[in-house]
Design a protein around this motif. Structure first.
Motif, PDB file in Angstrom:
ATOM      1  N   GLY A  18       0.833  -1.190   0.000  1.00 52.79           N
ATOM      2  CA  GLY A  18       0.000   0.000   0.000  1.00 52.79           C
ATOM      3  C   GLY A  18       0.868   1.240   0.000  1.00 52.79           C
ATOM      4  N   THR A  19       0.238   2.399   0.163  1.00 51.94           N
ATOM      5  CA  THR A  19       0.978   3.657   0.145  1.00 51.94           C
ATOM      6  C   THR A  19       2.049   3.702   1.226  1.00 51.94           C
ATOM      7  N   VAL A  23       6.134   4.332   0.869  1.00 50.81           N
ATOM      8  CA  VAL A  23       6.813   5.421   1.571  1.00 50.81           C
ATOM      9  C   VAL A  23       8.005   4.879   2.354  1.00 50.81           C
ATOM     10  N   GLY A 221       9.385   4.545  -6.011  1.00 55.69           N
ATOM     11  CA  GLY A 221       8.064   3.965  -5.799  1.00 55.69           C
ATOM     12  C   GLY A 221       7.535   3.221  -7.008  1.00 55.69           C
ATOM     13  N   SER A 225       5.271  -0.834  -8.684  1.00 51.38           N
ATOM     14  CA  SER A 225       3.915  -0.565  -9.171  1.00 51.38           C
ATOM     15  C   SER A 225       3.145  -1.838  -9.513  1.00 51.38           C
ATOM     16  N   VAL A 228       1.551  -3.208  -5.932  1.00 53.00           N
ATOM     17  CA  VAL A 228       0.729  -2.378  -5.060  1.00 53.00           C
ATOM     18  C   VAL A 228      -0.750  -2.716  -5.235  1.00 53.00           C
ATOM     19  N   ARG A 233      -3.084   5.151  -8.053  1.00 53.40           N
ATOM     20  CA  ARG A 233      -2.972   6.216  -7.046  1.00 53.40           C
ATOM     21  C   ARG A 233      -1.785   6.041  -6.102  1.00 53.40           C
ATOM     22  N   THR A 234      -1.429   4.803  -5.815  1.00 53.77           N
ATOM     23  CA  THR A 234      -0.457   4.541  -4.757  1.00 53.77           C
ATOM     24  C   THR A 234       0.909   5.143  -5.052  1.00 53.77           C
ATOM     25  N   ARG A 237       0.829   9.001  -4.798  1.00 49.11           N
ATOM     26  CA  ARG A 237       0.651   9.433  -3.412  1.00 49.11           C
ATOM     27  C   ARG A 237       1.928   9.220  -2.600  1.00 49.11           C
ATOM     28  N   ALA A 238       2.559   8.052  -2.755  1.00 50.69           N
ATOM     29  CA  ALA A 238       3.776   7.755  -2.001  1.00 50.69           C
ATOM     30  C   ALA A 238       4.920   8.684  -2.395  1.00 50.69           C
ATOM     31  N   THR A 239       5.001   9.020  -3.683  1.00 52.55           N
ATOM     32  CA  THR A 239       6.079   9.901  -4.142  1.00 52.55           C
ATOM     33  C   THR A 239       5.949  11.296  -3.556  1.00 52.55           C
TER      34      THR A 239
END
Length: 505
Positions: A18-19, A23, A221, A225, A228, A233-234, A237-239
């Protein structure tokens, strides 16, 4: 290969990250405690620039602009080759192979260089605390075995390990910040360390060279891909979270150091004590136990970065093997864990050969192995981001979609220009990252390594186009159409290929 009880060609396991996991991988790659103890202190010592803390905010803004186009394109391209696939879909397939060569060179370089840093730190720590005095390369081998083992296990297990290590080291950095602002030199907190007028003075080029190296890994991130839960979106968002967190966190901590020592004393104190500025303050104001724990976490911080880069390299190799750009066996994954086991093993073998070669010839693990390879890696990563930002413009040219003009043109063009300027500053000031007695030829040879890799990759891409067109056609494909909404992913057959005849799709 699918009948093998250990190896599979079924691909990476989807939906495990996940996000928050992404991160952890991206921030752990830049290793906050290592940045504070090593990167920040060295930056002050070498540049003499007392306003250097603000450079992290400046670069975070540049990287945030880059992330706009990068995030927009991540909705369409899910591939473990990350930047390789982005460049292939935006600048042509041969360009993608050139990008993959830069990525493999840069990420392998920083990962292998970190073994030298970790080995040296462990050697000194174990000699001081346990009276065990072993060569640095023995401790590097211990770390190598651990990273190699984790690299073939489940990716979510890796993320859990990184989350724990990252959380603990961030706590230590926060304690240092609190101690620094609670015990300012001269009895009052000064803002000189974040004054723009103090940044844009002598040593600014050297500051940017060191600061951009501290962000290496934030962009990783997209490598995950395919694994995830929500690719659309993940990654984006993480970037954004990683850029904002690292930029502000590093700026705050670098400023805290100037508050602790006094701005005018930061370069001298950093030059004399190095990481001791941080750990000495913790020992004095937070207690010996906290300082000892911080030293341990300094070690695990480097270990976390090693693991993050190892996973990234393994996935690049997996993507290139799956698409037949490199030998096909690299596309193998573990039946048990779903990890890119072949790529992981190859990366481990390469790493041990290189750092043991440095040990055999008697080179210093930090001054030579770590400094040389991390400097070359910084050039490679910035070059890769320049190419990727330009690829975003090419990808969206003539393509309909919900993205705004800012996302598809303005931000990517600005990102390309700004990152190009950062790359130029890095190249012009590359010698600032090396020891004063480093051989003169290395000051231009090391930054040329990723450039040479790009040229070799481009040539190999053109060779594939001529002699193995079926492999060439695979380059940069979206890994699995089911990851995206119908119609969102690009059609590889229709992608622009700048290395084909003009106008050909």
């Amino acid at each position: 290969m699918s009948s093998d009880p250990f190896f599979s060609d079924s691909g990476l396991r989807r939906g495990r990250l996940g996000t928050a996991h992404l991160v952890f991988f991206t921030v752990a790659a830049s290793a906050p405690l290592t940045v504070l103890g090593g990167g920040v202190t060295t930056m002050y010592a070498v540049s003499g620039n007392i306003g250097a803390a603000l450079s992290y905010v400046l670069l975070a803004v540049v990287l945030a602009v880059f992330a706009v186009g990068y995030a927009a394109m991540s909705r369409y391209v899910a591939n473990a080759g990350a930047f390789y696939a982005y460049i292939a879909n935006g600048l042509g397939r041969a360009g993608g192979v050139a990008g993959s060569a830069v990525a493999l060179t840069a990420y392998n370089a920083i990962q292998i260089g970190l073994y030298g840093l970790l080995g040296a730190i462990l050697k000194d720590f174990m000699a001081a605390k346990a009276n065990i005095d072993l060569a640095w390369w023995i401790w590097a081998l211990v770390a190598w075995a651990l990273v190699g083992l984790l690299g073939v296990l489940r990716i979510d297990l890796n993320a859990t390990v990184l989350a724990i290590l990252l959380g603990l080291e961030c706590v230590v950095v926060v304690i240092f910040d609190v101690v620094s602002f609670g015990h300012p030199a001269g009895g009052a907190v000064t803002f000189d360390g974040i004054a723009p007028g103090n940044l844009f003075t002598a040593g600014f080029g050297a500051v940017l060279a060191f600061a951009i190296a501290c962000f290496t890994g934030f962009e990783s991130g997209a490598i995950y891909s395919e694994e995830v839960k929500d690719p659309r979106r993940t990654v984006a968002r993480a970037t954004y979270i990683a850029v904002a967190f690292t930029g502000l966190f590093y700026a705050l901590s670098a400023w805290a150091l100037t508050v602790l020592t006094g701005p005018e004393n930061a370069p001298k104190a950093s030059g004399e004590a190095g990481p001791g500025v941080v750990f000495g303050a913790l020992d004095q104001y937070a207690g010996t136990v906290v300082a000892d724990v911080a030293n341990v976490l300094f070690i695990t911080s480097v270990l976390a970065a090693l693991l993050s880069f190892h996973n990234g390299v393994a996935r690049y190799l997996f993507a290139l093997g799956r698409e037949h750009v490199l030998p096909r066996f690299l596309g193998a994954t573990s039946n048990r864990s779903g990890a890119p086991i072949a790529g992981s093993i190859v990366q481990s073998v390469l790493a041990v050969v290189v750092f043991m070669a440095f040990a055999v010839v008697g080179r210093d693990p930090v001054i030579d192995l770590f400094t040389w390879l991390s400097g070359a890696a910084a050039v490679g990563v910035v070059l890769l981001m320049v190419l990727t930002s330009a690829a975003v413009v090419g990808f969206f040219r003539g393509r309909s979609g919900p993205e705004t003009l800012w996302q598809r043109v303005v931000a990517p063009v600005l990102g390309t220009i700004m990152l190009g300027a950062v790359l130029a500053v890095l190249l012009l000031n590359f010698d600032a990252m090396l020891a004063p007695d480093t051989a003169a030829y290395l000051k231009w040879l090391l930054p040329l390594i990723p450039v040479a890799a790009a040229v070799i990759g481009l040539i190999w891409g053109l060779v594939l186009k001529s002699v193995r067109p079926e492999a060439y056609a695979r380059i940069g494909r979206v890994a699995e159409e089911g990851l995206h909404e119908p119609g969102l992913h690009p059609s590889p057959e229709a992608e622009r290929d700048l290395w084909s005849t003009a106008g050909q799709r």
